[in-house]
Design a protein around this motif. Structure first.
Motif, mmCIF file in Angstrom:
data_model
loop_
_atom_site.group_PDB
_atom_site.id
_atom_site.type_symbol
_atom_site.label_atom_id
_atom_site.label_comp_id
_atom_site.label_asym_id
_atom_site.label_seq_id
_atom_site.Cartn_x
_atom_site.Cartn_y
_atom_site.Cartn_z
ATOM 1 N N UNK A 184 27.513 55.633 30.511
ATOM 2 C CA UNK A 184 27.945 54.732 29.446
ATOM 3 C C UNK A 184 27.139 53.443 29.439
ATOM 4 N N UNK A 185 26.638 53.037 30.617
ATOM 5 C CA UNK A 185 25.859 51.809 30.693
ATOM 6 C C UNK A 185 26.672 50.558 30.441
ATOM 7 N N UNK A 186 27.972 50.590 30.824
ATOM 8 C CA UNK A 186 28.868 49.450 30.614
ATOM 9 C C UNK A 186 29.180 48.844 31.973
ATOM 10 N N UNK A 187 28.690 47.626 32.279
ATOM 11 C CA UNK A 187 28.837 47.072 33.625
ATOM 12 C C UNK A 187 30.280 46.963 34.098
ATOM 13 N N UNK A 188 31.198 46.538 33.226
ATOM 14 C CA UNK A 188 32.584 46.348 33.655
ATOM 15 C C UNK A 188 33.211 47.660 34.095
ATOM 16 N N UNK A 189 32.951 48.729 33.346
ATOM 17 C CA UNK A 189 33.528 50.032 33.687
ATOM 18 C C UNK A 189 32.909 50.566 34.968
ATOM 19 N N UNK A 190 31.610 50.417 35.110
ATOM 20 C CA UNK A 190 30.956 50.875 36.333
ATOM 21 C C UNK A 190 31.481 50.108 37.544
ATOM 22 N N UNK A 191 31.655 48.800 37.402
ATOM 23 C CA UNK A 191 32.174 48.003 38.510
ATOM 24 C C UNK A 191 33.559 48.469 38.921
ATOM 25 N N UNK A 192 34.415 48.735 37.949
ATOM 26 C CA UNK A 192 35.765 49.196 38.247
ATOM 27 C C UNK A 192 35.743 50.523 38.994
ATOM 28 N N UNK A 193 34.898 51.444 38.549
ATOM 29 C CA UNK A 193 34.821 52.760 39.194
ATOM 30 C C UNK A 193 34.222 52.654 40.604
ATOM 31 N N UNK A 228 38.053 39.777 37.875
ATOM 32 C CA UNK A 228 38.898 40.582 38.754
ATOM 33 C C UNK A 228 38.104 41.674 39.458
ATOM 34 N N UNK A 229 37.034 42.150 38.834
ATOM 35 C CA UNK A 229 36.204 43.156 39.499
ATOM 36 C C UNK A 229 35.356 42.513 40.594
ATOM 37 N N UNK A 230 34.940 41.266 40.370
ATOM 38 C CA UNK A 230 34.231 40.542 41.429
ATOM 39 C C UNK A 230 35.160 40.353 42.624
ATOM 40 N N UNK A 231 36.413 39.938 42.340
ATOM 41 C CA UNK A 231 37.384 39.760 43.424
ATOM 42 C C UNK A 231 37.644 41.071 44.146
ATOM 43 N N UNK A 232 37.751 42.159 43.396
ATOM 44 C CA UNK A 232 37.988 43.460 44.023
ATOM 45 C C UNK A 232 36.819 43.857 44.918
ATOM 46 N N UNK A 233 35.600 43.542 44.487
ATOM 47 C CA UNK A 233 34.434 43.853 45.313
ATOM 48 C C UNK A 233 34.407 43.002 46.576
#
Length: 1000
Positions: A684-693, A726-731
């Motif tokens: 998909x090339x979508x950074x937010x979705x890739x980060x979440x996965x 929130x994805x940065x925090x999760x990482x």
């Protein structure tokens, strides 16, 4: 029958006078044909077809486009089958239109008494003379057989046509490799992918491949590939002993073009505007006019197809045509074709716009759906028709090359028409991608519009500039027609507003949040000025989406307004309510989020609205621990996403299903689901979705493979400028747990504290609770059991407030570990028992956990009987949670930076800048009394007594963060950068510590 009698019976000789200068007889090769010295890639399928045709008929014609390898295939077939070639006639050197009757008759007479096989090579430029002579020879001699090559069939009685197609990809690569080695044996280790792409771009034509391979003595295949786009002049340097037209592909094609009638050449020039396949109706729409009517176009396509310059493929009742890439490139480069291309280009753009808008794109909006058919049944209107939307998207996908070709031409000739086409393609880019394409085209077309005419661009008002500022080039009439139509045809105010909106939506998906917000605000101004209420709601929805991704609490009120305004309004209601639910989950109101997403999924009138609702609902249900219902929602979402070809939706659904599988103890399935989620997110090339996965995959791998988990977290942090906070925090938490697995308490504590501050800053309570839990584990590992207890109890309090049942079990177990370490066996038993009871009720199967096993053993060692009694009492989970939260104990982060709430951070920052309470209140929309309350909390938590001390403390914190960033980055394996502003680096830049006051 003698030769004289044969000649006398042929009409061309008997009735048609031929000027002496035009008569060029082909040479008759008496000696058998020998194999060329270079190797040959076998074409067994064509050999078998030739065998069958020659057994059934007396005239077989090998046909195919220039460079297809007809002559070489003919020679190989003759030699390999031991056929006598005494009757071989090479016509390739005969002049166009020459009378070759005498040569053919003589060859037929020479073949008598042998195998009675007359072989003719290169008949296309003497097709008329050959056809008449062959027909007469076959009638005169019942034992004669003829095998010929030509770019078009003779179209005489008894003829069997054997098309010579391009090579298969494997054959093409094999031929390229063979010829490349013959020219330069030192070339080794060439990437098969490069060779495959080269052969595909060369249409897998043997002549083109041989000429390209000949270039590899001076350039690499990769260099050749980069220079090949639309430039067939690089395909030269063929065998000097062969005909001139076979020494370059351009010469071979020019030879074919020169044999065309004027009308055929005109049509071919216009057809070259198509980048993909086309139907007869398509050709008539684009190529008609200027002395080319519909019947002439049909006849011309038939003639060009017969001459192997236009391909034809039939699927069921559908017939589509197309030009080979090499043919198209040669036509576009030819001087004679430029006038015809100029005629067809504007019509091609109109055709593309009509196709995109008819496919359901034009009226959908940036986040929209295909509107439900008013005549459809209620169920169809309620849930939409994913199959129909998918079919329409497939239509666009099939012509995507034409779409981008039209956009490229519009960029310089008619940007207004290009913007209308880009708007129509907005939903396609959102669902199918690539998102980067859409962003690039909108950016280039908007820039071209700004500098190509009036200079007003698109920002002056609704529809401003869409016609007037675009039409100083080749598309002068087209821009006024289609560019102005962007506003006129789609509704007042939808010109500049819709273009800005679609662009902003793509920027949001790509993770460029600031630019997306700016485009949404500009679109909102356009729609409000029109006025246009549906457009205004679309713009507000995009603003709500951006805020939900970057500032969770700030989006709720806006999304509530959209949901209320669009009530009963189809897809807008579905998506707005789904976004509202996601925002509510973000701030911790899981019950309200569940209700909102359920309502959104039910209200959606189309498949995309329902998909958004089901994905949001599924993840919220998982957060609550309702695994069966969550899986049902996510399964439905996955089916819809797969049907639509929507990789972003597939990724988010697969991620949730992987989480559910892991909770149920199905580790192998979880790994498979999450791997599929990551693959779809990358597609998909979508950074937010890739980060979440990636974050979820890292969480799954923490116990079994902490090194890989750490690497995945680093990947997310490296892209922090384009993903939600929130994805940065999760990482950060993923990296924290990896440090805990290595026994590194201090780095883990730093990472957990950073994650907590970042989560609180954006109001993400769920992630804040996770950060407190991780911080508590690090504190216990570092020997600070009092802080560990307080931190874990605070995490439990947040999770209990939210109703996040899986997290409650996790916190109870962590508190049990603290008790076990202190020798409080009964309390540990109560907490372990409560955690296990809650997990059993949820259907969660915990995986192997060495830390838990050690803690249970510690608790039992303090007194097995007490531990068992505690375990039994722990089955009353709710009672144990209530008691635990009421126990005395030092609160975690009661002082220090980690204790500041989001509101307190903002008040402290503004106070340190010197603003008064009243000024701070005006800035934050709160009363001065509320500001003073926050300041009192800040003073207490930071242990300062005045604003001056607060300012000094903030400066100290800024300096310490600048120093602390280096070790944190070293822990994470990231390059060091100087802090450049508060909070997460969004957009732009990699991750840096969350609190920084130097540049508010």
């Amino acid at each position: 029958m003698g030769t004289t009698a044969l000649i006398s019976g042929i009409p061309s000789v008997q009735e048609t006078p031929v000027q002496e200068a035009a008569v060029q007889e082909a040479a008759v090769q008496e000696a058998p044909v020998s194999l060329p010295p270079n190797g040959f890639v076998s074409r067994d399928a064509q050999f078998a077809e030739l065998d069958a045709l020659l057994r059934r008929g007396r005239l077989v014609t090998l046909t195919g486009p220039p460079g297809a390898g007809k002559s070489r295939l003919l020679v190989e077939y003759l030699i390999r089958n031991g056929l006598d070639t005494g009757g071989f006639v090479d016509l390739t050197e005969a002049g166009p239109g020459a009378d070759v009757t005498a040569a053919l008759v003589a060859a037929a007479a020479g073949a008598r008494g042998q195998d009675t096989l007359l072989v003719l090579d290169g008949c296309d430029h003497v097709i008329g003379s050959c056809a008449r002579t062959i027909s007469a020879l076959l009638r005169a001699d019942g034992g004669l057989r003829v095998l010929a090559t030509s770019r078009e069939a003779f179209r005489i009685a008894g003829e069997s046509v054997c098309p010579v197609p391009p090579l298969g990809l494997g054959q093409a690569v094999a031929l390229f490799t063979l010829r490349m080695a013959e020219r330069n044996s030192s070339v080794t280790g060439v990437d098969e992918t490069v060779l495959g792409e080269l052969c595909r771009r060369l249409d897998r034509l043997p002549l083109a491949i041989e000429l390209a391979a000949a270039s590899c003595d001076v350039m690499s295949p990769g260099d050749l590939l980069r220079r090949l786009d639309g430039r067939i002049e690089v395909l030269a340097g063929g065998d000097r002993s062969g005909p001139v037209r076979q020494q370059s592909l351009a010469a071979a094609l020019d030879w074919s073009f020169s044999l065309l009638e004027d009308a055929e050449r005109t049509l071919l020039g216009r057809l070259a505007v198509f980048d993909g396949t086309f139907s007869l109706d398509d050709a008539e729409q684009v190529c008609a006019g200027h002395e080319a009517d519909a019947p002439a176009i049909f006849a011309g396509i038939a003639a060009l197809a017969g001459k192997s310059l236009v391909g034809c493929e039939t699927t069921g009742a559908t017939v589509r045509y197309g030009l080979l890439t090499t043919v198209r490139a040669a036509v576009r480069a030819a001087a004679w074709a430029q006038a015809e291309l100029a005629v067809s280009r504007p019509e091609h753009v109109r055709w593309c716009v009509a196709l995109a808008e008819a496919s359901g794109q034009g009226d959908s909006g940036a986040l929209g759906d295909v509107p439900a058919d008013a005549a459809g049944d209620a169920a169809g209107q309620r849930h939409g028709d994913a199959a129909e939307l998918s079919r329409r998207l497939d239509q666009v996908a099939a012509q995507y090359g034409d779409m981008t070709g039209a956009l490229a031409w519009c960029r310089s000739a008619a940007p207004g028409a290009g913007l209308r086409l880009a708007v129509a393609l907005g939903l396609y880019w959102q669902v199918r991608g690539p998102v980067e394409d859409g962003c690039r085209w909108f950016g280039e077309l908007l820039e071209a519009g700004q500098g190509n005419g009036s200079g007003t661009g698109l920002g002056a008002g609704p529809g401003a500039g869409l016609g007037s500022c675009l039409d100083n080039g080749p598309g002068a009439g087209l821009g006024a027609d289609l560019g102005a139509g962007l506003g006129a045809d789609l509704g007042a105010g939808l010109g500049a507003g819709r273009a800005r909106l679609e662009y902003g939506a793509l920027l949001c998906v790509r993770g460029e949040f600031s630019r997306a917000r700016a485009e949404a605000e500009e679109a909102l101004r356009c729609f409000e000025a029109a006025p246009d209420e549906p457009g205004r709601l679309d713009a507000l929805m995009l603003l709500g989406s951006v805020r939900a991704l970057t500032d969770g609490p700030g989006s709720g009120k806006l999304l509530e307004e959209i949901a209320a305004s669009a009530a009963g309004g189809g897809w807008r209601t579905g998506i707005a309510v789904a976004l509202l639910g996601a925002a509510q989950a973000f701030t911790g109101d899981l019950a309200a989020a569940r209700r909102a997403c359920l309502a959104g999924a039910r209200a959606a009138a189309g498949p995309l609205g329902r998909l958004a609702g089901e994905i949001a609902l599924g993840h919220i249900l998982l957060d609550q621990g309702d695994w069966p219902e969550g899986q049902r929602s996510l399964d439905l979402a996955r089916e819809l996403a797969q049907q639509l070809g929507f990789p972003r939706g597939v990724a988010m659904a697969a991620k949730g299903l992987g989480t559910a599988a892991a909770a149920a103890g199905r580790a192998a399935e979880a790994r498979e689901r999450l791997a599929a989620a990551v693959a779809a997110a990358r597609a998909a090339g979508v950074p937010a979705v890739l980060a979440s996965c990636l974050n979820e995959q890292a969480r799954l791998l923490l116990g079994a493979d902490p090194a890989t988990a750490r690497s995945l977290s680093r990947q997310v942090l490296a892209a922090a400028g384009t993903i939600p906070a929130r994805e940065v925090a999760a990482a950060l938490l993923g990296a924290c747990h990896a440090e805990l697995a290595d026994g590194a308490a201090d780095p883990a504590r730093s990472l957990a504290e950073e994650a907590a501050v970042l989560a609180r800053r954006v109001g993400d309570k769920l992630t804040a609770a996770r950060a407190l839990h991780a911080h508590g584990l690090a504190a216990r590992m570092g020997g600070d059991t009092a802080a560990a207890w307080a931190l874990q109890r605070e995490a439990l309090a947040i999770r209990a407030e939210l109703g996040a049942a899986p997290g409650i079990a996790e916190s109870l177990e962590a508190l049990a570990g603290v008790c076990a370490g202190q020798g409080r066996g009964r309390e540990a038993g109560e907490l372990f028992g409560a955690a296990d009871k809650l997990r059993a009720d949820l259907g969660v199967v915990p995986g192997p956990d060495p830390r838990r096993a050690r803690d249970v053993a510690l608790a039992e060692s303090a007194g097995a009987a007490e531990f068992e009694r505690g375990w039994a009492r722990g089955q009353r989970t709710e009672e144990i949670v209530t008691e635990t939260l009421s126990r005395e104990g030092r609160r975690a982060a009661a002082t220090g930076w980690g204790a500041l709430t989001r509101a307190e951070i903002e008040v402290a920052r503004l106070a340190a800048e010197g603003l008064t309470n009243r000024e701070i209140g005006a800035r934050l929309f709160v009363s001065p009394r509320t500001v003073q309350t926050h300041l009192s909390h800040v003073f207490g938590k930071l242990e300062v007594a005045s604003r001056r001390e607060l300012t000094r403390e903030m400066r100290t914190r800024t300096r310490s963060l600048g120093q602390a960033e280096v070790p944190l980055r070293r822990i994470l394996g990231l390059p060091h950068e100087t802090p450049a502003g508060p909070g997460p680096a969004m957009p732009g830049g990699a991750w840096r510590p969350a609190i920084s006051w130097s540049n508010p």
